[in-house]
Enzyme design. Structure first.
Site, PDB file in Angstrom:
ATOM      1  N   ARG A 291       0.837  -1.203   0.000  1.00 33.16           N
ATOM      2  CA  ARG A 291       0.000   0.000   0.000  1.00 33.16           C
ATOM      3  C   ARG A 291       0.873   1.254   0.000  1.00 33.16           C
ATOM      4  NH1 ARG A 291      -4.935  -1.757   4.155  1.00 33.16           N
ATOM      5  NH2 ARG A 291      -5.317  -3.736   3.090  1.00 33.16           N
ATOM      6  N   ARG A 306       1.974   0.972  10.432  1.00 36.30           N
ATOM      7  CA  ARG A 306       1.481   1.331   9.100  1.00 36.30           C
ATOM      8  C   ARG A 306       2.640   1.270   8.121  1.00 36.30           C
ATOM      9  NH1 ARG A 306      -3.203   3.662   7.927  1.00 36.30           N
ATOM     10  NH2 ARG A 306      -3.529   4.048  10.140  1.00 36.30           N
ATOM     11  N   GLU A 378      -6.998  -1.132  15.147  1.00 36.43           N
ATOM     12  CA  GLU A 378      -7.567  -2.074  14.178  1.00 36.43           C
ATOM     13  C   GLU A 378      -6.572  -3.178  13.813  1.00 36.43           C
ATOM     14  OE1 GLU A 378      -8.757  -0.210  10.528  1.00 36.43           O
ATOM     15  OE2 GLU A 378      -8.794  -2.125   9.462  1.00 36.43           O
ATOM     16  N   SER A 381     -10.658  -6.233   9.646  1.00 40.18           N
ATOM     17  CA  SER A 381     -11.833  -5.538   9.147  1.00 40.18           C
ATOM     18  C   SER A 381     -12.603  -6.549   8.318  1.00 40.18           C
ATOM     19  CB  SER A 381     -11.382  -4.359   8.288  1.00 40.18           C
ATOM     20  OG  SER A 381     -12.465  -3.541   7.960  1.00 40.18           O
ATOM     21  N   ARG A 420       0.464  -6.481  12.539  1.00 42.08           N
ATOM     22  CA  ARG A 420      -0.176  -5.869  13.696  1.00 42.08           C
ATOM     23  C   ARG A 420      -0.356  -6.884  14.818  1.00 42.08           C
ATOM     24  NH1 ARG A 420      -4.315  -1.148  11.449  1.00 42.08           N
ATOM     25  NH2 ARG A 420      -2.620   0.064  10.491  1.00 42.08           N
TER      26      ARG A 420
END
Length: 455
Positions: A291, A306, A378, A381, A420
């Site tokens: 990403r 991130r 988070e 999801s 994560r």
RNA sequence: GGAGAGGUGGCAGAGUGGUUGAAUGCACCGCACUCGAAAUGCGGCAUGGGUGCAAGCCCAUCGGGGGUUCGAAUCCCCCCCUCUCCGCCA
């Protein structure tokens, strides 16, 4: 992609949905009006076009008949008529393509309609807690964030990662490198042996139309990395790599690096009619994700929360139209099971309309407790997309009742983000001496090791 | 990388310029026969779109795009993909 017929019949419901997604009412109204105008223009033109095509086809058949019966005068006369029609048609057919494209382009950038039971709200503050599991451990004065723990262990290296690739990359070594591998294997095994998912190995580089299918394109191109070429291969300084003659080197079509395995897993059924008895399909894959994080400059810059590249175990389900809501609950529980087994405290949130992704009807975020940050973050999801992606992919099945085909429903969820999860394990299992205890469930994957410590 | 073959309906597989949107077989659905099933017989069965209350009618689609022609699954060009053989290679 939404169904233009549905929009035609329910323009107000679309406008309402867009407003729930934080469009202004003017934007929503004008977008809907624009779609209706484009749709009507297209259909009005199509009617005329088809009328003339019908005449052309009939006349051509008559020519065949006339020639067979030796009436060449009549054949010639008809040829003249067809020639005239063709002249008109060439312009009209081009116009039809233009009108089609205008409508398709407008539809392609419309987000999905939120499910009726999604809380309405502007941003993450309006998300609603569905359940909370586990109790966050008491903070101590030695409680630290994951990057502090990792760096003092000598196993997490951001400086060297930056030398190789710049910011938002991490080098892991020794016990932490193995812990990340263990987490991935553990999650994959859990979903394949206990939750009925089929493990899949997928391409990490995919075509534009595949990215369109799941909704990354055309709207979110900036969030993606591409290899190969759009117009030319660009070097890291943005300059085109050119041949000796100065021409940009064009390698062929570009391929996008997957931002999540949702993309290849969901597209597995694209352009197919899946037999009903094969549904639901449940796929899982452990893949790197890429990403660009274009819109998140400055956010979460410390540590490996991130990253431009991270591992994730993805869950994807393909269901019929009646089962997707139940499957969504099930999938979310499968993702939660990872955290339960690792004994990590978490809470599950129902995202509000303003916080949901482009293709989702409804989304649950699972947030794991991070003691170092003193916050829930988070880690998964899970979304149900209805037929939104299926329509873009042309993925169908044959319903038992009724005739013809119907679009499948698609769901995707992280089960879970591996990087994560590593952070969560480090922060929740950190000890006063700087070591990290290995959760029971991971020990078989760590060769029986019980603790990671500096050495 | 070199050489060759090929992409047709859910599947297999005919079809090389004129009611061919497409033979035939399999699968599937309905009906008949049967106590039931199998076998057999008869019928139905591509997708998308436009229009219509409906029955239906019409348009497009034989990997994708363009061209030739009054007319293209069939002829020509470009592209994509698959397979076979050779070479190279983790």
């Amino acid at each position: 992609m939404l169904d233009i017929k549905w929009i035609r019949e329910n323009p107000d419901r679309l406008a309402e949905a867009l407003v729930k997604r934080q469009w202004s009412s003017e934007e929503a109204r004008s977008a809907v009006d624009d779609l209706i105008v484009k749709d009507e223009a297209r259909r009005a033109h199509l009617g005329q076009l088809q009328e003339r095509q019908e005449r052309r086809n009939a006349a051509s058949r008559e020519i065949g008949n006339a020639m067979r019966s030796g009436d060449s005068a009549k054949a010639e006369e008809l040829k003249g008529e067809v020639t005239a029609i063709k002249e008109w048609l060439s312009g009209a057919e081009a116009m039809e393509r233009t009108l089609d494209k205008a409508l398709d382009d407008a539809l392609a950038v419309l987000p999905n309609v939120p499910a009726h039971d999604v809380p309405v709200g502007a941003d993450e503050h309006a998300n609603v807690e569905l359940r909370k599991v586990g109790t966050p451990r008491q903070r101590s004065n030695w409680t630290r964030e994951h990057f502090e723990i990792g760096e003092s262990l000598g196993m997490m290296d951001f400086e060297r990662a930056a030398k190789l690739s710049g910011s938002r990359f991490t080098v892991l070594k020794g016990g932490l490198a193995r812990l990340e591998r263990a987490l991935g294997q553990f999650m994959l095994d859990l979903h394949t042996t206990e939750h009925g998912y089929t493990e899949v190995q997928v391409p990490l580089m995919v075509k534009d139309e595949v990215l369109f299918g799941t909704g990354q394109l055309p709207k979110f191109e900036d969030d993606l990395y591409f290899v190969g070429v759009a117009d030319a291969v660009l070097a890291s300084d943005g300059a085109a790599i050119v041949s000796r003659s100065g021409e940009p080197i064009v390698v062929g079509r570009r391929l996008g690096l997957i931002p999540t395995a949702e993309v290849p897993l969901t597209n597995l059924v694209r352009e197919e009619i899946t037999p009903l008895e094969k549904l639901p399909l449940r796929y899982t894959a452990l893949t790197p994700c890429f990403r660009s994080e274009a819109g998140s400059a400055g956010r979460d810059t410390r540590g490996m929360l991130r990253q431009h590249q991270f591992y994730k175990v993805e869950l994807v389900s393909i269901t019929d139209q009646d089962s997707s809501r139940d499957e969504h609950e099930r999938m979310t529980e499968c993702a939660e099971a990872v955290l339960r087994k690792l004994e990590l405290p978490f809470r599950t949130m129902t995202l509000c309309t303003g916080d949901m992704g482009f293709g989702a009807q409804k989304t649950y975020d699972i947030e794991v407790w991070l003691p170092g940050q003193n916050a829930y973050r988070e880690i998964s999801s899970c979304s149900v997309c209805g037929d939104f992606q299926a329509r873009r992919m042309d993925a169908r099945y044959r319903p038992k009742e009724g005739k013809g085909t119907a679009f499948v429903h698609t769901l995707n969820g992280s089960g879970t983000a591996v990087g994560r999860a590593l952070i969560a394990v480090m922060e929740n299992y950190q000890e006063a001496d700087g070591s990290v205890t290995i959760p029971e469930a991971l020990r078989p994957y760590m060769g029986g090791m019980t603790k990671i410590e500096a050495r």
